[in-house]
Design a protein around this motif. Structure first.
Motif, mmCIF file in Angstrom:
data_model
loop_
_atom_site.group_PDB
_atom_site.id
_atom_site.type_symbol
_atom_site.label_atom_id
_atom_site.label_comp_id
_atom_site.label_asym_id
_atom_site.label_seq_id
_atom_site.Cartn_x
_atom_site.Cartn_y
_atom_site.Cartn_z
ATOM 1 N N ILE A 65 4.564 1.024 2.204
ATOM 2 C CA ILE A 65 3.700 -0.005 3.148
ATOM 3 C C ILE A 65 4.464 -1.437 3.542
ATOM 4 O O ILE A 65 5.286 -1.904 2.418
ATOM 5 N N ILE A 68 -2.558 -0.052 5.788
ATOM 6 C CA ILE A 68 -2.332 1.319 4.776
ATOM 7 C C ILE A 68 -3.342 2.321 5.428
ATOM 8 O O ILE A 68 -2.571 3.609 5.671
ATOM 9 N N GLY A 124 2.361 2.367 -2.303
ATOM 10 C CA GLY A 124 1.729 0.880 -2.262
ATOM 11 C C GLY A 124 2.452 0.239 -3.330
ATOM 12 O O GLY A 124 2.886 0.602 -4.416
ATOM 13 N N GLN A 156 -5.870 -0.899 -2.860
ATOM 14 C CA GLN A 156 -4.645 -0.047 -2.081
ATOM 15 C C GLN A 156 -4.863 1.466 -2.290
ATOM 16 O O GLN A 156 -4.584 2.235 -1.326
ATOM 17 N N ALA A 160 -3.004 4.388 -0.590
ATOM 18 C CA ALA A 160 -1.903 4.401 -1.107
ATOM 19 C C ALA A 160 -1.761 5.671 -2.385
ATOM 20 O O ALA A 160 -2.459 5.802 -3.089
#
Ligand code: CP3
Length: 356
Positions: free
Chosen positions: A75, A129, A144, A197, A202
């Protein structure tokens, strides 16, 4: 959310499962060496705006994936989003680096630091994300990340980048308890941030401890690794029945690879000073290893790049658990054509190590 990945080499290698070829991605793969990155950054106005605009952050995250056969996306963001969300006021000064309007000098500064809500003050990262996961549509996993508490603390105490780290080192020596209060607060924030995240999509987590290597061995254990382990223990690494592998990167950690491997993390990312074959022998039955080509090799010609890739593959040997990467971030002066040569070399020459 679909969890089926078309290319799951990165996840498999991080969990030390067999793969067809060695997966590869590059730290700072979305960055200034790419003309398309420079164009989007110009459109955004500045780096912070780019990070804080989910559509643009998504666009630059995908640029290296569109251009190259990479095995992962990371990301597009920065480790300094947390101190910024705590009110320090981040700016990126051209050819100087990151600078904060406010720095941390005393216990009262630390006591006044808020604990940012990841879906509020850092909601732009979560939105980016979610957007990237949608756009990737399962093609490759999304990584992430966060900085380590110690590395974040150095920027907050110094007020930006530093060469000597004299203020951070002074706090460590003169007021270790004050530093621990700051590190503990940062660890709490990182745990909230990374768990958010994971919830947002993620599929792998990496912790960047860029400045752990400036510490003595006992200080590294007490002020950096202790908090990384604490974070690991509180991450929701089993998300809806899916394992989220965690990578730890401390630059300059050659002496401490075994200690890092013992924290429970799934993979240790090593810089180019370490010999990857030795690292594997020390810890390869416990964790995966990520790395570790010197980024400056990418300034050389095809022959040197291929030779270096082959040498690292050979050094690691025919074992599961290697993720190819550089030993640190790619620099802006790299020719994008050389990145293509590098990635193709990893894929082509690693086949012979994964025959069974
Ligand atoms: O890897 C990726 O592609 C994801 C993006 C990413 C960035 N920063 C984008 C970025 C990641 C993972 C980071 C992490 C980061 N940021 C670290 C830890 C990793 C490392 O390199 O050790 C650190 C220490 C920072 C803090 C930071 N951000 C610095 C010191 C700088 C200036 C560096 C420089 O080369 O000028 C930044 C800015 C930054 N972060 C850029 C990028 C692409 C350059 C921004 C620009 O000018 O467009």
């Amino acid at each position: 959310m679909s969890t089926q990945l078309k290319n799951d080499r990165l996840i498999r290698a991080l969990l030390r499962k067999p793969v067809d070829i060695t997966p590869v991605w590059i730290m700072r793969q979305a960055g200034r060496y790419l003309p398309e990155y420079r164009a989007t950054r110009k459109k955004a106005g500045d780096f912070i705006k780019l990070c804080q605009t989910p559509e643009l952050a998504c666009e630059v995250t995908l640029q290296p994936i569109t251009r190259y056969p990479l095995d992962a996306a990371i990301i597009f963001s920065d480790i300094l989003t947390i101190p910024d969300a705590m009110g320090l006021g981040l700016k990126l000064v051209e050819s100087v680096g990151p600078k904060f309007e406010n720095s941390i000098n005393s216990l009262s500064d630390i006591k006044n630091l808020p604990l940012p809500d990841p879906e509020e003050e850092l909601g732009y990262v979560m939105d980016a994300i979610r957007l990237v996961r949608k756009e990737l549509n399962g093609s490759v996993p999304l990584i992430g990340f966060s900085g380590s508490p110690w590395t974040l603390a150095t920027y907050m105490i110094e007020g930006g980048s530093s060469k000597e780290f004299s203020k951070a080192k002074k706090m460590l020596q003169a007021e270790p308890d004050t530093l621990h209060i700051l590190l503990d607060h940062l660890a709490k924030s990182v745990i909230l941030y990374l768990n958010a995240q994971i919830k947002a999509g993620a599929q792998v987590i990496m912790i960047f401890d860029t400045w752990g290597g400036i510490l003595t061995t006992p200080n590294y254990m007490e002020f950096s690794l202790f908090y990384m382990k604490k974070i690991y223990e509180q991450l929701e690494t089993n998300f809806n029945g899916i394992k989220i592998p965690v990578i730890f990167f401390t630059k300059g950690s050659g002496l401490w690879i075994e200690d890092i491997a013992k924290t429970g993390c799934d993979a240790v990312s090593i810089d180019w000073n370490s010999n990857i074959g030795h690292a594997r022998k020390k810890v390869g039955d416990r964790v995966a290893i990520q790395g570790n080509m010197n980024p400056t090799i990418l300034k050389e010609g095809e022959e040197t790049i291929v030779r270096e890739v082959q040498s690292i593959l050979h050094s690691f040997g025919p074992n599961p658990g290697h993720v190819f990467n550089l030993g640190h971030g790619i620099t802006p002066d790299i020719n994008p054509d050389n990145v293509e040569i590098f990635i193709r070399a990893v894929h082509d020459f690693s086949k012979e190590y994964h025959k069974n």
